[in-house]
Design a protein around this motif. Sequence first.
Motif, mmCIF file in Angstrom:
data_model
loop_
_atom_site.group_PDB
_atom_site.id
_atom_site.type_symbol
_atom_site.label_atom_id
_atom_site.label_comp_id
_atom_site.label_asym_id
_atom_site.label_seq_id
_atom_site.Cartn_x
_atom_site.Cartn_y
_atom_site.Cartn_z
ATOM 1 N N ALA A 207 0.990 -1.153 -0.093
ATOM 2 C CA ALA A 207 0.011 -0.076 0.153
ATOM 3 C C ALA A 207 0.837 1.198 0.034
ATOM 4 C CB ALA A 207 -1.111 -0.080 1.081
ATOM 5 N N PRO A 208 0.939 2.097 -0.883
ATOM 6 C CA PRO A 208 1.805 3.375 -1.118
ATOM 7 C C PRO A 208 1.231 4.337 -0.121
ATOM 8 C CG PRO A 208 0.013 3.385 -2.846
ATOM 9 C CD PRO A 208 -0.300 2.101 -1.910
ATOM 10 N N TYR A 209 1.397 4.313 1.049
ATOM 11 C CA TYR A 209 1.317 5.154 2.063
ATOM 12 C C TYR A 209 2.642 6.078 2.017
ATOM 13 C CZ TYR A 209 -2.985 3.393 4.234
ATOM 14 O OH TYR A 209 -4.136 2.951 4.400
ATOM 15 N N ARG A 210 2.337 7.459 2.183
ATOM 16 C CA ARG A 210 3.321 8.253 1.958
ATOM 17 C C ARG A 210 4.577 8.213 3.048
ATOM 18 N NH1 ARG A 210 0.079 13.965 1.021
ATOM 19 N NH2 ARG A 210 -1.072 12.941 2.568
ATOM 20 N N ARG A 211 4.169 7.504 4.205
ATOM 21 C CA ARG A 211 5.438 7.563 5.131
ATOM 22 C C ARG A 211 6.565 6.452 4.632
ATOM 23 N NH1 ARG A 211 0.964 4.654 7.278
ATOM 24 N NH2 ARG A 211 1.352 2.596 7.783
ATOM 25 N N VAL A 212 5.880 5.694 3.992
ATOM 26 C CA VAL A 212 6.743 4.523 3.432
ATOM 27 C C VAL A 212 7.573 5.303 2.334
ATOM 28 C CG1 VAL A 212 7.068 2.110 2.445
ATOM 29 C CG2 VAL A 212 5.677 2.635 4.336
ATOM 30 N N LEU A 213 6.899 5.813 1.356
ATOM 31 C CA LEU A 213 7.540 6.139 0.091
ATOM 32 C C LEU A 213 8.548 7.388 0.497
ATOM 33 C CD1 LEU A 213 4.287 6.917 -2.332
ATOM 34 C CD2 LEU A 213 5.772 4.568 -1.766
ATOM 35 N N ASP A 214 8.155 8.273 1.681
ATOM 36 C CA ASP A 214 9.179 9.289 2.031
ATOM 37 C C ASP A 214 10.467 8.699 2.495
ATOM 38 O OD1 ASP A 214 7.060 11.093 1.511
ATOM 39 O OD2 ASP A 214 6.728 11.487 3.657
ATOM 40 N N ALA A 215 10.265 7.482 3.295
ATOM 41 C CA ALA A 215 11.509 7.064 3.834
ATOM 42 C C ALA A 215 12.421 6.367 2.699
ATOM 43 C CB ALA A 215 10.816 6.117 4.776
ATOM 44 N N GLY A 255 -0.366 3.958 -12.329
ATOM 45 C CA GLY A 255 0.210 4.296 -13.495
ATOM 46 C C GLY A 255 1.719 5.098 -12.910
ATOM 47 N N VAL A 256 2.355 5.675 -13.795
ATOM 48 C CA VAL A 256 3.657 6.161 -13.380
ATOM 49 C C VAL A 256 3.425 7.834 -13.050
ATOM 50 C CG1 VAL A 256 5.878 7.066 -14.404
ATOM 51 C CG2 VAL A 256 4.849 4.995 -15.128
ATOM 52 N N SER A 257 4.180 8.060 -11.879
ATOM 53 C CA SER A 257 4.140 9.276 -11.374
ATOM 54 C C SER A 257 5.561 9.527 -10.643
ATOM 55 C CB SER A 257 3.079 9.740 -10.442
ATOM 56 O OG SER A 257 3.115 8.870 -9.285
ATOM 57 N N SER A 258 5.819 10.480 -9.887
ATOM 58 C CA SER A 258 6.787 10.624 -9.044
ATOM 59 C C SER A 258 6.679 11.074 -7.699
ATOM 60 C CB SER A 258 7.778 11.675 -9.656
ATOM 61 O OG SER A 258 7.106 13.090 -9.738
ATOM 62 N N HIS A 259 7.481 10.641 -6.458
ATOM 63 C CA HIS A 259 7.552 11.112 -5.359
ATOM 64 C C HIS A 259 8.824 11.795 -4.857
ATOM 65 C CE1 HIS A 259 5.662 10.534 -1.329
ATOM 66 N NE2 HIS A 259 6.830 10.506 -0.663
ATOM 67 N N SER A 260 8.432 12.795 -4.222
ATOM 68 C CA SER A 260 9.783 13.659 -3.704
ATOM 69 C C SER A 260 9.544 13.873 -2.300
ATOM 70 C CB SER A 260 9.479 15.054 -4.298
ATOM 71 O OG SER A 260 9.560 14.872 -5.591
ATOM 72 N N TYR A 261 10.656 13.897 -1.695
ATOM 73 C CA TYR A 261 10.903 13.983 -0.181
ATOM 74 C C TYR A 261 12.518 14.188 0.459
ATOM 75 C CZ TYR A 261 10.133 13.446 4.672
ATOM 76 O OH TYR A 261 10.038 13.541 6.097
ATOM 77 N N GLY A 262 12.587 14.852 1.054
ATOM 78 C CA GLY A 262 14.020 15.315 1.400
ATOM 79 C C GLY A 262 14.987 15.661 0.453
ATOM 80 N N GLY A 263 14.525 16.428 -0.292
ATOM 81 C CA GLY A 263 15.406 16.937 -1.842
ATOM 82 C C GLY A 263 15.481 15.933 -2.555
ATOM 83 N N ARG A 264 14.972 14.828 -2.394
ATOM 84 C CA ARG A 264 15.235 13.820 -3.595
ATOM 85 C C ARG A 264 13.929 13.448 -4.139
ATOM 86 N NH1 ARG A 264 19.694 10.340 -0.188
ATOM 87 N NH2 ARG A 264 21.296 10.682 -1.624
ATOM 88 N N THR A 265 13.882 12.839 -5.472
ATOM 89 C CA THR A 265 12.680 12.465 -6.293
ATOM 90 C C THR A 265 12.943 11.138 -6.804
ATOM 91 O OG1 THR A 265 12.206 14.679 -6.782
ATOM 92 C CG2 THR A 265 11.131 12.967 -8.228
ATOM 93 N N ALA A 266 11.895 10.030 -6.353
ATOM 94 C CA ALA A 266 11.742 8.750 -7.057
ATOM 95 C C ALA A 266 10.899 8.512 -7.982
ATOM 96 C CB ALA A 266 11.913 7.970 -5.889
ATOM 97 N N ALA A 267 10.991 7.729 -8.903
ATOM 98 C CA ALA A 267 9.819 7.587 -9.728
ATOM 99 C C ALA A 267 9.068 6.318 -9.433
ATOM 100 C CB ALA A 267 10.310 6.706 -11.041
ATOM 101 N N LEU A 268 7.629 6.623 -9.081
ATOM 102 C CA LEU A 268 6.530 5.925 -8.648
ATOM 103 C C LEU A 268 5.834 5.103 -9.633
ATOM 104 C CD1 LEU A 268 5.128 4.799 -6.107
ATOM 105 C CD2 LEU A 268 3.927 7.062 -6.374
ATOM 106 N N HIS A 269 5.512 3.741 -9.595
ATOM 107 C CA HIS A 269 4.488 3.165 -10.337
ATOM 108 C C HIS A 269 3.594 2.184 -9.261
ATOM 109 C CE1 HIS A 269 2.579 -0.114 -12.666
ATOM 110 N NE2 HIS A 269 2.696 1.045 -13.407
ATOM 111 N N VAL A 270 2.333 2.905 -9.346
ATOM 112 C CA VAL A 270 1.219 1.988 -8.720
ATOM 113 C C VAL A 270 0.330 1.346 -9.732
ATOM 114 C CG1 VAL A 270 -0.691 2.400 -7.324
ATOM 115 C CG2 VAL A 270 1.158 4.100 -7.118
ATOM 116 N N SER A 271 0.295 -0.051 -9.514
ATOM 117 C CA SER A 271 -0.288 -1.028 -10.491
ATOM 118 C C SER A 271 -1.977 -0.870 -9.885
ATOM 119 C CB SER A 271 -0.018 -2.452 -10.059
ATOM 120 O OG SER A 271 -0.509 -3.265 -10.711
#
Length: 299
Positions: A207-215, A255-271
């Motif tokens: 489950a793509p909760y932001r606390r996990v994506l942030d970390a 689909g494809v999006s991005s997630h930013s946190y702590g000055g970094r950005t990751a690619a995110l894919h949610v099925s």
Amino acid sequence: MRRTASIPLALLATGAAGLGYAAGFEVRSFRLRRAELPVLGRGSRPLRVLHLSDLHLTPDQRRKRDWVRALAGLEPDLVVNTGDNMAHLEAVPAVLDALGPLLERPGVFVPGSNDYYGPVFKNPARYLLPDAGERRHKGFLPWQDLRDGMASAGWIDLTNARGRVKADHREIELVGTDDPHLHRDRYEHVAGAADPAADLSLGVTHAPYRRVLDAMTADGFSLLLAGHTHGGQLCLPGVGALVTNCDLPRRQAKGVSSHSYGGRTAALHVSAGLGTSPYAPVRFACPPEATLLNLVAQG
Ligand SMILES: [Fe+2]
């Protein structure tokens, strides 16, 4: 009088037709979606990742099993399974049969709530309401048997774990969590900077909760994969998802999006996943899917 009576009848007919379509056709209209993501180092050749999620399989879903088995013909370099595989106490053999030839390829997995617990009846309208935090469960599913089946084939269990896998001669650093929807994620136990020498750093959760994506993003993982949302499951054409069933914004429901946190950005894919609860077997404007991610070099 005749005129006022005809309006509700027409609405009723339209609603019934829509429900029939959603339950009878779209929910079994499996699609392979393709997406390209520039997350590899300059000069890298492409790497193909098959993302599976939310099968919610029951033993009688022969068509879904066959469709998933046939995905092995894509010859992905890596398979990522983001959980919610089962919807029946006796689903383990069916899931392992569906994954069959894919288990011969490198793979990783994390569990979702519907690997631990059997489905319960919910008013389908509740699916369109914000998460009230209530979790109702009915019986335990034999998750250990499914986990052992995938692990014995060589797939890596990323339940609150880190790992490393080689795919098409590339080194991939891995981190994953248990299901954040059940508050079983323990990222603090696996936290740490991603290895910059790896060809790819991949974060996986159900489950793509932001606390996990942030970390994961703060640790430098460059690609994050998740499921759980079902893409909204019941969507409005032109609007998209009405809910994500977590704290991710609706525009990122699939689909494809991005997630930013702590000055970094990751690619995110949610099925958007391949199934539904057997108690809500409907999808609308959100067909069931698997995704072939073509990872390419950054420009
Ligand atoms: Fe699910």
